[in-house]
Motif scaffolding. Structure first.
Motif, PDB file in Angstrom:
ATOM      1  N   VAL A   1       0.841  -1.197   0.000  1.00  0.00           N
ATOM      2  CA  VAL A   1       0.000   0.000   0.000  1.00  0.00           C
ATOM      3  C   VAL A   1       0.877   1.248   0.000  1.00  0.00           C
ATOM      4  CG1 VAL A   1      -1.810   1.258   1.212  1.00  0.00           C
ATOM      5  CG2 VAL A   1      -1.795  -1.242   1.257  1.00  0.00           C
TER       6      VAL A   1
ATOM      7  N   LEU B   1      -8.831   2.056  -4.458  1.00  0.00           N
ATOM      8  CA  LEU B   1      -9.318   1.435  -3.218  1.00  0.00           C
ATOM      9  C   LEU B   1      -9.203   2.369  -2.022  1.00  0.00           C
ATOM     10  CD1 LEU B   1      -8.050  -2.241  -3.610  1.00  0.00           C
ATOM     11  CD2 LEU B   1     -10.172  -1.188  -4.416  1.00  0.00           C
TER      12      LEU B   1
ATOM     13  N   LEU C   1      -6.367  -3.445   3.744  1.00  0.00           N
ATOM     14  CA  LEU C   1      -5.697  -3.786   2.494  1.00  0.00           C
ATOM     15  C   LEU C   1      -4.483  -4.670   2.745  1.00  0.00           C
ATOM     16  CD1 LEU C   1      -5.825  -0.475   0.417  1.00  0.00           C
ATOM     17  CD2 LEU C   1      -6.924  -2.646  -0.139  1.00  0.00           C
TER      18      LEU C   1
ATOM     19  N   TRP D   1      -1.933  -7.857  -1.830  1.00  0.00           N
ATOM     20  CA  TRP D   1      -2.012  -7.094  -3.078  1.00  0.00           C
ATOM     21  C   TRP D   1      -2.656  -7.876  -4.214  1.00  0.00           C
ATOM     22  CZ3 TRP D   1       0.088  -7.634  -7.980  1.00  0.00           C
ATOM     23  CH2 TRP D   1       1.064  -8.618  -8.147  1.00  0.00           C
TER      24      TRP D   1
ATOM     25  N   ALA E   1      -6.294  -7.500  -3.671  1.00  0.00           N
ATOM     26  CA  ALA E   1      -6.623  -6.090  -3.884  1.00  0.00           C
ATOM     27  C   ALA E   1      -6.657  -5.762  -5.372  1.00  0.00           C
ATOM     28  CB  ALA E   1      -5.608  -5.206  -3.162  1.00  0.00           C
TER      29      ALA E   1
ATOM     30  N   ILE F   1      -5.646  -8.110   3.352  1.00  0.00           N
ATOM     31  CA  ILE F   1      -6.151  -8.753   2.136  1.00  0.00           C
ATOM     32  C   ILE F   1      -5.006  -9.227   1.259  1.00  0.00           C
ATOM     33  CG2 ILE F   1      -7.337  -8.296  -0.053  1.00  0.00           C
ATOM     34  CD1 ILE F   1      -9.203  -6.421   1.527  1.00  0.00           C
TER      35      ILE F   1
ATOM     36  N   VAL G   1     -14.873  -6.493   0.880  1.00  0.00           N
ATOM     37  CA  VAL G   1     -13.727  -6.621   1.781  1.00  0.00           C
ATOM     38  C   VAL G   1     -13.847  -7.908   2.593  1.00  0.00           C
ATOM     39  CG1 VAL G   1     -12.594  -5.628   3.811  1.00  0.00           C
ATOM     40  CG2 VAL G   1     -13.267  -4.149   1.910  1.00  0.00           C
TER      41      VAL G   1
ATOM     42  N   ILE H   1      -4.283   0.086  -7.214  1.00  0.00           N
ATOM     43  CA  ILE H   1      -4.826  -0.192  -5.882  1.00  0.00           C
ATOM     44  C   ILE H   1      -4.901   1.091  -5.075  1.00  0.00           C
ATOM     45  CG2 ILE H   1      -4.312  -1.325  -3.682  1.00  0.00           C
ATOM     46  CD1 ILE H   1      -3.143  -3.657  -5.374  1.00  0.00           C
TER      47      ILE H   1
END
Length: 217
Positions: free
Chosen positions: A47, A95, A103, A108, A111, A106, A131, A91
């Motif tokens: 992220v 997002l 995130l 990448w 995502a 989750i 999600v 992303i």
């Protein structure tokens, strides 16, 4: 496609904030070095990496390293494939309703699949259930769920066009479609990529005069 225009005129390059650029580029290098030495952390900092890559593109920070373009910057930082860099930026851009911690949990790759849903649903994206699905399903199972959802949403009429191309023309066309897919998202169809290439061309052509000869000046 990497040269943006406005009404057919190139956009001015942003003023380079050298101090900020050096900081962002150093963070990108730090995260990439971290990923090489600790694969278990790969899904923890993606992220952050996507955010810094978006900022580097917007601020044209690659100029600090005397590079000619953002694509050249990505070729240098992602020598194996720059595709992942575009995924991470997508992303970050799409997002935003999902918090960083969610995130990171989750991962990448899931995502990346969520981005496809957001692009399709836009303002109608129902964040919470997606999600939850991403958090509880295995990667391949979640990918199949996204594919099924997108297939059910395809309601726009479509058609097939065909025309002859010489073999000498194919490499140029394939390269243009590949570059467009990298920028627009690998989930996009080749038809959509072709549409965007044509739209980019038309944006640089002055059609207001109604004189077709203007297109070849």
């Amino acid at each position: 496609m990497t040269c943006l225009t406005s009404n057919g005129r190139p956009l001015l390059a942003p003023k380079l904030n050298r101090r900020r650029a050096v900081f962002v580029l150093s963070k990108i290098d730090e995260i990439l070095a971290w990923e090489k030495n600790a694969d278990k952390e790969r899904d923890v900092r993606f992220v952050e990496l996507g955010r810094y890559l978006c900022e580097a593109r917007a601020g044209q920070y690659w100029r600090v390293d005397n590079l000619r373009s953002f694509d050249e910057f990505l070729d240098k930082k992602f020598p194996e494939s720059r595709r992942k860099a575009y995924y991470l930026m997508a992303i970050h851009e799409h997002l935003t309703p999902i918090c960083k911690r969610e995130l990171e949990q989750i991962g990448w790759t899931k995502a990346r699949e969520l981005v496809k849903v957001v692009r399709r649903d836009r303002q109608g994206f129902d964040c919470a259930p997606w999600v939850h699905k991403a958090s509880t399903m295995r990667r391949e199972e979640f990918k199949r769920e996204v594919d099924r959802y997108l297939a059910g949403k395809e309601t726009e009429p479509w058609g097939i066009i065909s025309f002859k191309l010489y073999k000498s023309q194919l490499p140029v066309i394939e390269q243009a479609l590949e570059n467009a897919a990298l920028m627009l998202g690998m989930d996009r169809s080749r038809g959509y990529c072709l549409e965007m290439i044509c739209a980019d061309f038309l944006a640089g052509v002055n059609l207001e005069s109604g004189n077709p000869d203007d297109m070849f000046v």
